[in-house]
Motif scaffolding. Sequence first.
Motif, PDB file in Angstrom:
ATOM      1  N   ALA A   1       0.841  -1.201   0.000  1.00  0.00           N
ATOM      2  CA  ALA A   1       0.000   0.000   0.000  1.00  0.00           C
ATOM      3  C   ALA A   1       0.873   1.247   0.000  1.00  0.00           C
ATOM      4  CB  ALA A   1      -0.924  -0.006   1.225  1.00  0.00           C
ATOM      5  N   GLY A   2       0.523   2.197  -0.847  1.00  0.00           N
ATOM      6  CA  GLY A   2       1.269   3.458  -0.924  1.00  0.00           C
ATOM      7  C   GLY A   2       2.591   3.339  -1.640  1.00  0.00           C
ATOM      8  N   ALA A   3       2.832   2.174  -2.310  1.00  0.00           N
ATOM      9  CA  ALA A   3       4.104   1.995  -3.021  1.00  0.00           C
ATOM     10  C   ALA A   3       4.196   2.980  -4.183  1.00  0.00           C
ATOM     11  CB  ALA A   3       4.222   0.565  -3.524  1.00  0.00           C
ATOM     12  N   GLU A   4       5.430   3.431  -4.455  1.00  0.00           N
ATOM     13  CA  GLU A   4       5.680   4.378  -5.545  1.00  0.00           C
ATOM     14  C   GLU A   4       6.800   3.870  -6.444  1.00  0.00           C
ATOM     15  OE1 GLU A   4       6.590   8.047  -3.642  1.00  0.00           O
ATOM     16  OE2 GLU A   4       4.480   8.636  -3.392  1.00  0.00           O
ATOM     17  N   GLN A   5       6.780   4.329  -7.688  1.00  0.00           N
ATOM     18  CA  GLN A   5       7.853   4.014  -8.637  1.00  0.00           C
ATOM     19  C   GLN A   5       8.329   5.293  -9.309  1.00  0.00           C
ATOM     20  OE1 GLN A   5       6.924   0.991 -11.490  1.00  0.00           O
ATOM     21  NE2 GLN A   5       6.995  -0.684  -9.987  1.00  0.00           N
ATOM     22  N   THR A   6       9.537   5.223  -9.851  1.00  0.00           N
ATOM     23  CA  THR A   6      10.135   6.409 -10.479  1.00  0.00           C
ATOM     24  C   THR A   6       9.699   6.492 -11.945  1.00  0.00           C
ATOM     25  OG1 THR A   6      12.077   6.208  -9.059  1.00  0.00           O
ATOM     26  CG2 THR A   6      12.278   7.628 -11.021  1.00  0.00           C
ATOM     27  N   PHE A   7       9.294   7.678 -12.320  1.00  0.00           N
ATOM     28  CA  PHE A   7       8.860   7.932 -13.710  1.00  0.00           C
ATOM     29  C   PHE A   7       9.807   8.936 -14.358  1.00  0.00           C
ATOM     30  CE2 PHE A   7       6.330  10.578 -16.688  1.00  0.00           C
ATOM     31  CZ  PHE A   7       6.042   9.603 -17.620  1.00  0.00           C
ATOM     32  N   MET A   8      10.290   8.566 -15.561  1.00  0.00           N
ATOM     33  CA  MET A   8      11.142   9.428 -16.386  1.00  0.00           C
ATOM     34  C   MET A   8      12.512   9.685 -15.758  1.00  0.00           C
ATOM     35  SD  MET A   8       8.799  12.310 -18.265  1.00  0.00           S
ATOM     36  CE  MET A   8      10.262  12.903 -19.128  1.00  0.00           C
TER      37      MET A   8
END
Length: 907
Positions: free
Chosen positions: A55-62
Amino acid sequence: MLDRNILRFTWTYSRSAQIFILFIVLLSMPTYFMSLDLPKQIVNGPILGQGFETAGAEQTFMKLSWTFSGEEWVLFEGFQLERVKMLFALSGAFLTLIIVNGLFKFYINTYKGRLGERMLRRIRYSLVDRLLRFPVRAFRRIKSSEMASMVKDEVEPIGGFMGDAFVQPLLLGGQAITAMAFIMVQNVYLGLIAIFMIGIQFIIIPRMRRHLIRLGKERQITARKLAGRVGEIVDGITHVHVNDTSHYERADISSRLAKIFYIRYELFQRKFFTKFLNNLLAQITPFLFYVVGGYFALQGKIDVGQLVAVIAAYKDLPSPIKELIDWDQQRLDVEVKFTQVVEQFDIEDMLDENLQALPDEAVPPLAFPIEINNLTVTDDTGTTLLNRARLKIAAGTSLAVVGPSNSGADVLADSIVRLYVPDNGSVSYGGTDLFDIGESVIGRRVGYAASDIFLPQGSLRDGLLYALKHQPVAERTYEGPDAMTRQRFINEAEITANTHLDIDADWLSIDNDVAASGEGMVIHQRLVNVLCAAGLEDDVFNLGLRGEVDPHSNPQFADNILAARKALRSHIDEMHLSELVELFDPQQYAVQATIGENLLFGTPVGDEFAPQNLAKNEYLRSVLRDAGLEDALLAKGIELAETTIGLFQDLPPDHEFFNQITFMDAERLPEYAALLKRAKQTGETALTVDERYTLIELTFSYVEPQHRMGLVDDDLQDRVLDGRNRFKSGLPENLAGTISFYDPETYNAAASVQDNLLMGRVAHGMARGPQRVFEVMSATLKEMQLRDEILDLGLEFDIGSAGKRLSSVQRQKLGLARALIKQPDLLVLNRPLSALDGRQQAAILSDVMNYVAQQPNKPAIVWVVSDAALASDFDEICVMAGGKILETGKRETLLKSGGAYSKVLAE
């Protein structure tokens, strides 16, 4: 020489452009690959949740980084996004790549199209340039239509292929390597989205393609006109050479090719923009699938498998392998066409291009004497046309060449102006070989006329002044957008090796390249002088009288004609010639005019009341009924038909008697016979309305003094006058302007100058009536100083394609006048008046000799005469037979010797 290998030819003349577009193709491949790979990231990442397990996981974009020697160099840290935002971010990136790839494809295709059009323009111009340097003998074995077809049609696919020659295999090969297949799925919601997007495509794309159809028609029309112009050059190549108008022809062709180029370039832009938009709309659907379908998947309304199936099923990439096979097939086909075209334009004895170079300074006077030394000319079959001819022509000498058509006299004259390539011997001007003299010298210092003449489509003035259009003498000034267009034309001309001479510049050269701009009186007086000398003045004057002038654009001319009308009437009365002319009076029936003309009492404008439509016009029918004319004219029509059929029914349709009746065609006799039979058997009332007016139509062309059948009595005249008044007063508003009524006090804009001047009709059956009226008319116009204006109007007469609206006699006179207008140092006239009889030829020859004698440069003359008796006024006479010169000398000397000239005279 043109390279026969199409790929080598294309690479030679478009190397830098080909390298550039190949670089663009390679540059488009990474974004194309990224657009295929990005859907996988969207499905596996935000949609399937890889990397978003908590939950609330994020990934890097660009994130942009670069690893070197095990060390990572970060150029941009990127953005940290949670699952939903990452979905929208990746979907937005996918849409961006779609647009970028579409723009790449749009740019590549447009650039290819422009490149192909430039190569097409180059090769077409190169072919016409070579055509202008063909030896004249080559045109005796080729057909102008074939040459025009090759330039117009056969090189068309060649130009298209040249744009694809190197780009297409690389582009298709790149797609074959990077492309991946996707399959679409079935889902009602996503299916509705697909249907909606396809519906939009069906509405927008067809509307945009309407412009493509219009441009396609414009392209076809301009290409067709180009073919016609090229055909004119082929047919009139001799006159191009002797008048040094090859640069004018090049400028004309260059201008026409520019029009085609810009039409086709716009066509390519619209075509590929439509394709770009079509592809964009098609690709937006997967974008909507990712956004909407992905959102549904996250909400649990559809599973991932369905979403992937929908996306994969919708995606349909082109089959590059098949297109590569098609490209190779096209290459083989175009190579054959290219080789065949090049072979047709690669011939021997082509004129050196340096001989057609534009002179940097004024062309010097022609050098004399002209010496013909041991000249031998043969044709393609080996037949000797001229056998070891020797002749010397001094400056200012007039030489008559006497001999029948097979004597070699024609060949001798044509050889002097380089229309034949000799097998042996030479022709020299002042010691310089003829084939070392520039075409500018021959075209400007030598006047040439023969029995045939090349006339470009246009006015009579254009045909006459064609001999003075060697090169621009005053450039046209361009400002604003026009200047940008002109510079664009120059740039494209240089890229495609076309001439950038301006066809709209001032090409008219008089007195050794002095511009005619501002020299109107000089050129006008010269025109009048040569028209008189060539016996063409009365012809042009007649054409001017038959011309039409808008009184609104030229009110002074209309006022002058009205004044001349009054003067003409006074002269007719003074000379007691009233019986020759019946003047129009609105209150009187014009006996010398037709019944139809009396009814309308005006000149039709357009087709509404044209003679062939008169009987079908509903308004005229109503007028005839109201005036009680319908039954009366029907009875006259039946009587006219009975009389005509009774007199002519047993004669063949081509019998000369049919020329005497203007109201019935011979082919319609059976039709009228059938109508008469029905009318007698069942009565006139049984005839339909159209059948009744078929018979009434006969009376519309009836003239009592001409046809003399006693049909027009006082009662009919009164009824026609009543019908005339009803017709004019009741003319409905929707028909206003369809007829210009006669008025003795006003100028009739729809009528010819002659009709306005006379405002009446010449009486039929009067001895020399038309000629005597014309003489009075001509004298009146001359007295009122209007003759020159009428001549100017006659010079604007449209002579049609190749001058076909002129008679053969008028064309030959025009050819002679065109040779004279240059005021050359040498006149070479090769039976220029063969269509005229001996008396007319003698009169014009005398006028030409007098005209030439008044010229300050006193030109030499070589005139091949059709009759030995015409040679009496020349300084020297040359007698020829069997391709040989039999004797040359002064007339008195030849007569005393009793040789060939004496024998020819005695025959």
